[in-house]
Design a protein around this motif. Structure first.
Motif, mmCIF file in Angstrom:
data_model
loop_
_atom_site.group_PDB
_atom_site.id
_atom_site.type_symbol
_atom_site.label_atom_id
_atom_site.label_comp_id
_atom_site.label_asym_id
_atom_site.label_seq_id
_atom_site.Cartn_x
_atom_site.Cartn_y
_atom_site.Cartn_z
ATOM 1 N N GLY A 1 12.119 -10.122 55.631
ATOM 2 C CA GLY A 1 10.707 -9.852 55.362
ATOM 3 C C GLY A 1 10.490 -8.458 54.812
ATOM 4 O O GLY A 1 9.803 -8.272 53.794
ATOM 5 N N TRP A 2 11.079 -7.471 55.453
ATOM 6 C CA TRP A 2 10.913 -6.104 54.962
ATOM 7 C C TRP A 2 11.654 -5.892 53.643
ATOM 8 O O TRP A 2 11.185 -5.153 52.774
ATOM 9 C CB TRP A 2 11.338 -5.089 56.018
ATOM 10 N N LEU A 3 12.784 -6.547 53.461
ATOM 11 C CA LEU A 3 13.516 -6.421 52.207
ATOM 12 C C LEU A 3 12.705 -6.995 51.044
ATOM 13 O O LEU A 3 12.622 -6.383 49.975
ATOM 14 C CB LEU A 3 14.865 -7.134 52.304
ATOM 15 N N VAL A 4 12.087 -8.145 51.263
ATOM 16 C CA VAL A 4 11.259 -8.762 50.218
ATOM 17 C C VAL A 4 10.111 -7.836 49.845
ATOM 18 O O VAL A 4 9.812 -7.624 48.666
ATOM 19 C CB VAL A 4 10.732 -10.137 50.695
ATOM 20 N N TRP A 5 9.454 -7.238 50.844
ATOM 21 C CA TRP A 5 8.312 -6.366 50.584
ATOM 22 C C TRP A 5 8.745 -5.099 49.856
ATOM 23 O O TRP A 5 8.144 -4.711 48.846
ATOM 24 C CB TRP A 5 7.610 -6.016 51.891
ATOM 25 N N ILE A 6 9.770 -4.433 50.348
ATOM 26 C CA ILE A 6 10.205 -3.177 49.726
ATOM 27 C C ILE A 6 10.721 -3.438 48.313
ATOM 28 O O ILE A 6 10.463 -2.650 47.396
ATOM 29 C CB ILE A 6 11.249 -2.470 50.615
ATOM 30 N N ASP A 7 11.395 -4.555 48.109
ATOM 31 C CA ASP A 7 11.845 -4.917 46.770
ATOM 32 C C ASP A 7 10.649 -5.144 45.849
ATOM 33 O O ASP A 7 10.671 -4.730 44.692
ATOM 34 C CB ASP A 7 12.724 -6.163 46.830
ATOM 35 N N GLY A 8 9.614 -5.794 46.363
ATOM 36 C CA GLY A 8 8.418 -6.027 45.555
ATOM 37 C C GLY A 8 7.703 -4.740 45.193
ATOM 38 O O GLY A 8 7.231 -4.568 44.058
ATOM 39 N N VAL A 9 7.617 -3.816 46.129
ATOM 40 C CA VAL A 9 6.972 -2.529 45.860
ATOM 41 C C VAL A 9 7.776 -1.744 44.829
ATOM 42 O O VAL A 9 7.221 -1.171 43.886
ATOM 43 C CB VAL A 9 6.810 -1.724 47.174
ATOM 44 N N ALA A 10 9.098 -1.738 44.998
ATOM 45 C CA ALA A 10 9.955 -1.013 44.060
ATOM 46 C C ALA A 10 9.910 -1.652 42.671
ATOM 47 O O ALA A 10 9.872 -0.942 41.660
ATOM 48 C CB ALA A 10 11.385 -0.967 44.575
ATOM 49 N N ALA A 11 9.913 -2.973 42.617
ATOM 50 C CA ALA A 11 9.863 -3.664 41.321
ATOM 51 C C ALA A 11 8.536 -3.409 40.619
ATOM 52 O O ALA A 11 8.500 -3.198 39.404
ATOM 53 C CB ALA A 11 10.085 -5.161 41.509
ATOM 54 N N ALA A 12 7.436 -3.423 41.371
ATOM 55 C CA ALA A 12 6.132 -3.160 40.761
ATOM 56 C C ALA A 12 6.069 -1.743 40.208
ATOM 57 O O ALA A 12 5.526 -1.512 39.122
ATOM 58 C CB ALA A 12 5.020 -3.389 41.785
ATOM 59 N N ALA A 13 6.645 -0.802 40.937
ATOM 60 C CA ALA A 13 6.646 0.582 40.464
ATOM 61 C C ALA A 13 7.560 0.749 39.256
ATOM 62 O O ALA A 13 7.217 1.452 38.295
ATOM 63 C CB ALA A 13 7.088 1.510 41.590
ATOM 64 N N ASN A 14 8.714 0.087 39.284
ATOM 65 C CA ASN A 14 9.691 0.244 38.209
ATOM 66 C C ASN A 14 9.292 -0.525 36.949
ATOM 67 O O ASN A 14 9.362 0.005 35.843
ATOM 68 C CB ASN A 14 11.062 -0.219 38.696
ATOM 69 N N ASP A 15 8.872 -1.783 37.118
ATOM 70 C CA ASP A 15 8.595 -2.631 35.965
ATOM 71 C C ASP A 15 7.219 -2.390 35.350
ATOM 72 O O ASP A 15 7.049 -2.478 34.145
ATOM 73 C CB ASP A 15 8.712 -4.110 36.348
ATOM 74 N N TYR A 16 6.223 -2.119 36.206
ATOM 75 C CA TYR A 16 4.848 -2.034 35.711
ATOM 76 C C TYR A 16 4.230 -0.657 35.905
ATOM 77 O O TYR A 16 3.105 -0.425 35.479
ATOM 78 C CB TYR A 16 3.967 -3.058 36.438
#
Length: 148
Positions: free
Chosen positions: A26-41
């Motif tokens: 659960g925490w991995l999915v969330w942190i990955d999503g936050v990092a991806a949003a910051a990196n990609d967008y």
């Protein structure tokens, strides 16, 4: 060789391991999503979007911090059972508040995205809460099978 384990302690150990995997996922999915949003967008996730996951984590700790046998009447005092029941109630309020808040964030971002990639973070926030909630229930059920 290690001593033989009873079936209930083996089930409890498997439930604890499964609960830990769900929690970490659960925490991995969330942190990955936050990092991806910051990196990609270039989208920085607002601090308020972190609150549901934190509520869910606190609820997991709260519901698993007590022994279920303390809820049974006839312990030391009736007030002990009442306090434990209030504690469990508050822990489930936290858990469902996290689920409701993450659902609200997802609906809000689906209807009017605040930035590109914000919808992805909202989906991952709901998934995080579902995984941590499942982890909490699995861990609790495993402790119940151990006789707690």
């Amino acid at each position: 060789p290690p001593p033989p384990q009873s079936d209930s302690s083996a089930v409890g150990a498997l439930a604890a391991a499964g609960g830990g995997v769900l929690f970490a996922s659960g925490w991995l999915v969330w942190i990955d999503g936050v990092a991806a949003a910051a990196n990609d967008y270039g989208f920085g996730t607002p601090g308020a979007d972190w609150v549901p996951g934190i509520l869910q984590t606190v609820a997991l700790l709260m519901v698993n911090a007590i022994t279920w046998s303390a809820m049974a009447d006839g312990g030391f005092d009736d007030s002990v059972a009442q306090k434990v029941k209030a504690w469990v109630f508050v822990s489930f309020v936290f858990a469902f508040s996290g689920l409701i808040a993450s659902t609200y964030i997802l609906v809000r971002e689906s209807n009017s995205p605040t930035a590109p990639g914000s919808h992805d973070s909202a989906v991952r926030g709901l998934l995080q809460n579902l995984l941590i909630f499942g982890s909490s229930l699995l861990f609790r059920a495993g402790r119940l099978s151990d006789g707690d």
